[in-house]
Scaffold this motif. Structure first.
Motif, mmCIF file in Angstrom:
data_model
loop_
_atom_site.group_PDB
_atom_site.id
_atom_site.type_symbol
_atom_site.label_atom_id
_atom_site.label_comp_id
_atom_site.label_asym_id
_atom_site.label_seq_id
_atom_site.Cartn_x
_atom_site.Cartn_y
_atom_site.Cartn_z
ATOM 1 N N LEU A 115 71.527 2.313 44.674
ATOM 2 C CA LEU A 115 72.313 2.297 43.443
ATOM 3 C C LEU A 115 72.326 0.915 42.798
ATOM 4 O O LEU A 115 72.854 0.755 41.696
ATOM 5 N N SER A 116 71.741 -0.067 43.475
ATOM 6 C CA SER A 116 71.717 -1.430 42.940
ATOM 7 C C SER A 116 70.683 -1.550 41.827
ATOM 8 O O SER A 116 69.861 -0.663 41.607
ATOM 9 N N ASP A 117 70.697 -2.679 41.144
ATOM 10 C CA ASP A 117 69.747 -2.920 40.050
ATOM 11 C C ASP A 117 68.307 -3.002 40.549
ATOM 12 O O ASP A 117 67.372 -2.788 39.778
ATOM 13 N N MET A 118 68.122 -3.320 41.818
ATOM 14 C CA MET A 118 66.772 -3.458 42.360
ATOM 15 C C MET A 118 66.028 -2.129 42.298
ATOM 16 O O MET A 118 64.825 -2.084 41.998
ATOM 17 N N VAL A 119 66.714 -1.037 42.580
ATOM 18 C CA VAL A 119 66.104 0.296 42.517
ATOM 19 C C VAL A 119 66.466 0.992 41.214
ATOM 20 O O VAL A 119 65.620 1.573 40.549
ATOM 21 N N GLY A 120 67.744 0.954 40.862
ATOM 22 C CA GLY A 120 68.160 1.485 39.562
ATOM 23 C C GLY A 120 68.454 2.962 39.520
ATOM 24 O O GLY A 120 68.449 3.569 38.448
ATOM 25 N N MET A 121 68.674 3.585 40.677
ATOM 26 C CA MET A 121 69.018 5.001 40.668
ATOM 27 C C MET A 121 70.467 5.204 40.239
ATOM 28 O O MET A 121 71.316 4.342 40.465
ATOM 29 N N ASP A 122 70.732 6.350 39.632
ATOM 30 C CA ASP A 122 72.126 6.723 39.395
ATOM 31 C C ASP A 122 72.549 7.668 40.525
ATOM 32 O O ASP A 122 71.750 8.043 41.387
ATOM 33 N N HIS A 123 73.818 8.033 40.519
ATOM 34 C CA HIS A 123 74.357 8.834 41.610
ATOM 35 C C HIS A 123 73.660 10.186 41.708
ATOM 36 O O HIS A 123 73.367 10.668 42.806
ATOM 37 N N TYR A 124 73.348 10.802 40.569
ATOM 38 C CA TYR A 124 72.688 12.105 40.570
ATOM 39 C C TYR A 124 71.297 12.010 41.177
ATOM 40 O O TYR A 124 70.886 12.862 41.975
ATOM 41 N N GLN A 125 70.529 10.986 40.799
ATOM 42 C CA GLN A 125 69.176 10.820 41.320
ATOM 43 C C GLN A 125 69.190 10.578 42.826
ATOM 44 O O GLN A 125 68.365 11.121 43.559
ATOM 45 N N LEU A 126 70.134 9.747 43.277
ATOM 46 C CA LEU A 126 70.239 9.461 44.697
ATOM 47 C C LEU A 126 70.568 10.730 45.480
ATOM 48 O O LEU A 126 69.969 11.011 46.522
ATOM 49 N N ARG A 127 71.493 11.480 44.969
ATOM 50 C CA ARG A 127 71.902 12.724 45.617
ATOM 51 C C ARG A 127 70.722 13.697 45.718
ATOM 52 O O ARG A 127 70.473 14.297 46.769
ATOM 53 N N LYS A 128 69.987 13.839 44.635
ATOM 54 C CA LYS A 128 68.835 14.746 44.608
ATOM 55 C C LYS A 128 67.771 14.307 45.600
ATOM 56 O O LYS A 128 67.169 15.137 46.300
ATOM 57 N N MET A 129 67.522 13.000 45.689
ATOM 58 C CA MET A 129 66.494 12.488 46.591
ATOM 59 C C MET A 129 66.873 12.738 48.051
ATOM 60 O O MET A 129 66.030 13.148 48.862
ATOM 61 N N ILE A 130 68.128 12.529 48.397
ATOM 62 C CA ILE A 130 68.559 12.705 49.782
ATOM 63 C C ILE A 130 68.529 14.175 50.180
ATOM 64 O O ILE A 130 68.158 14.525 51.302
ATOM 65 N N ILE A 131 68.888 15.055 49.259
ATOM 66 C CA ILE A 131 68.851 16.483 49.573
ATOM 67 C C ILE A 131 67.415 16.937 49.830
ATOM 68 O O ILE A 131 67.146 17.733 50.730
#
Length: 398
Positions: A115-131
């Motif tokens: 979620l940091s600026d280094m990667v730049g994912m938002d919460h929805y993208q992170l959630r989708k990737m982990i699922i």
């Protein structure tokens, strides 16, 4: 001392923050202890905590507070439904125990990095990737950080571009930089493009098809270049470096479609339309996406365009013998072109064979016939316009 090992706080926005980020005026907090659900350590007092933690402990020690298990925090943090939880745990080697063993602190560090600026994912993208790929949670954070730095700093992808790559193919994080990522990038830059500075499309290939990293350069990518560019093999397309660059740029999957798959389609096109080597090469360089169509798809288009007297090779391994022929005899909407006419049209517009038969070609041809516009006449008009263009262009040169 074990009581104060880790504090994980929950802010009003739902984000987890570390204890040093705690602001009493806008957050409430919870202990993260390796204790059975709801239990408290014997002899716990506010005075047993360091001074900087005592203001926090006043709320934690309230009898209505209890410790949430790591998995409960994890579910809440990602807003996971019951079905999503089951999907995640079914893909982890030890199910829910994998999350429990990782611990809240390690999970928080991992999630906070994405979620940091280094990667730049938002919460929805992170959630989708982990699922979709929960195994990523078990990767060591330093390795993930190294891969991120490679994409962001060495390859020059922005945070948004890298986040998009992870959405398409999160497994890119599992590959070794020196053994897979860098050799694949070098292959694209040097073998397909003639150098990083001479062909900028390598970056677009990675962005659009990050799954290219799943294919071995030695076992898959280099042999495919040899197959496409070998001018000593009469069955090869004999592409030049610039032509190979065009093909890969327009349709990267050409590099990992099997040799048998490609050869079958090239043979089918060549024999069905009586194409010579130069004509076949011209079609593939102009519209390599045609290689992504199935043999069945190509066969159906050929049968639709050609008249009943044209003979084409039937892919018997894909369709029952005589199936298309019977359908063709009973279909009044076929275009009725000769092989030479269809060949001329495909050379002019190779994408014609990629158009949807049911949703585009048949409805439009039917409409043309209703208006007494014949497909052959449309082809003649195209030829007349092309001849007029060539005439005017040649006159302008003089």
């Amino acid at each position: 001392s074990s009581v104060a090992t880790l504090l994980v706080l929950s802010s009003p926005s739902g984000d987890a923050v570390d204890a040093f980020e705690f602001e009493p005026s806008r957050t409430r907090c919870m202990f993260s202890l390796k204790l059975p659900y709801g239990e408290r350590p014997a002899g716990f007092t506010i005075g047993s905590l360091p001074v900087e933690r005592r203001c926090i402990a006043k709320e934690i020690s309230h009898p209505d507070y209890f410790v949430r298990p790591t998995e409960k925090w994890f579910h809440n943090y990602l807003s996971l439904s019951k079905s999503e939880q089951r999907k995640i745990y079914s893909r982890l080697p030890n199910g829910i125990e994998s999350i429990q063993r990782l611990g809240r602190h390690r999970l928080h560090e991992w999630l906070a990095f994405f979620l940091s600026d280094m990667v730049g994912m938002d919460h929805y993208q992170l959630r989708k990737m982990i699922i979709s790929r929960p195994q990523l949670l078990t990767y060591k954070l330093p390795n993930v950080q190294s891969t991120t730095s490679y994409f962001r700093e060495e390859l020059g992808f922005s945070s948004n571009e890298f986040a998009s790559i992870l959405q398409k193919y999160p497994s890119v994080l599992m590959y070794s930089i020196d053994k897979r990522l860098r050799p694949t990038v070098d292959f694209l830059q040097n073998e397909c493009g003639g150098g990083r500075d001479n062909w900028t499309s390598w970056k677009r290939v990675i962005f659009s098809y990050p799954n290219i990293f799943s294919y071995s350069p030695e076992k898959t990518l280099f042999p495919k270049v040899l197959f496409l560019c070998n001018r000593e093999d009469e069955k090869s397309l004999g592409l030049s470096r610039s032509e190979l660059s065009q093909v890969v740029s327009k349709f990267p999957p050409t590099l990992w479609l099997s040799h048998e798959n490609l050869q079958a389609k090239l043979d089918f096109l060549s024999e069905s339309l009586n194409l010579d080597g130069f004509e076949l090469q011209s079609i593939i360089v102009s519209y390599p996406q045609i290689l992504g169509l199935s043999l069945q798809n190509l066969w159906l288009k050929m049968e639709f365009f050609l008249d009943g007297n044209a003979q084409i090779i039937e892919p018997t391994t894909l369709l029952p013998h005589g199936y298309i022929s019977e359908q063709k005899r009973n279909d009044p909407n076929n275009c009725g072109l000769t092989k030479d006419q269809l060949k001329e049209f495909v050379l002019y517009q190779p994408a014609l064979l990629a158009y949807s038969l049911e949703n585009r070609l048949k409805p439009r041809i039917t409409r043309m016939k209703e208006k007494n516009i014949f497909f052959v006449r449309a082809l003649d008009l195209i030829n007349q316009r092309m001849l007029h263009f060539i005439h005017c262009w040649g006159y302008a040169l003089h």
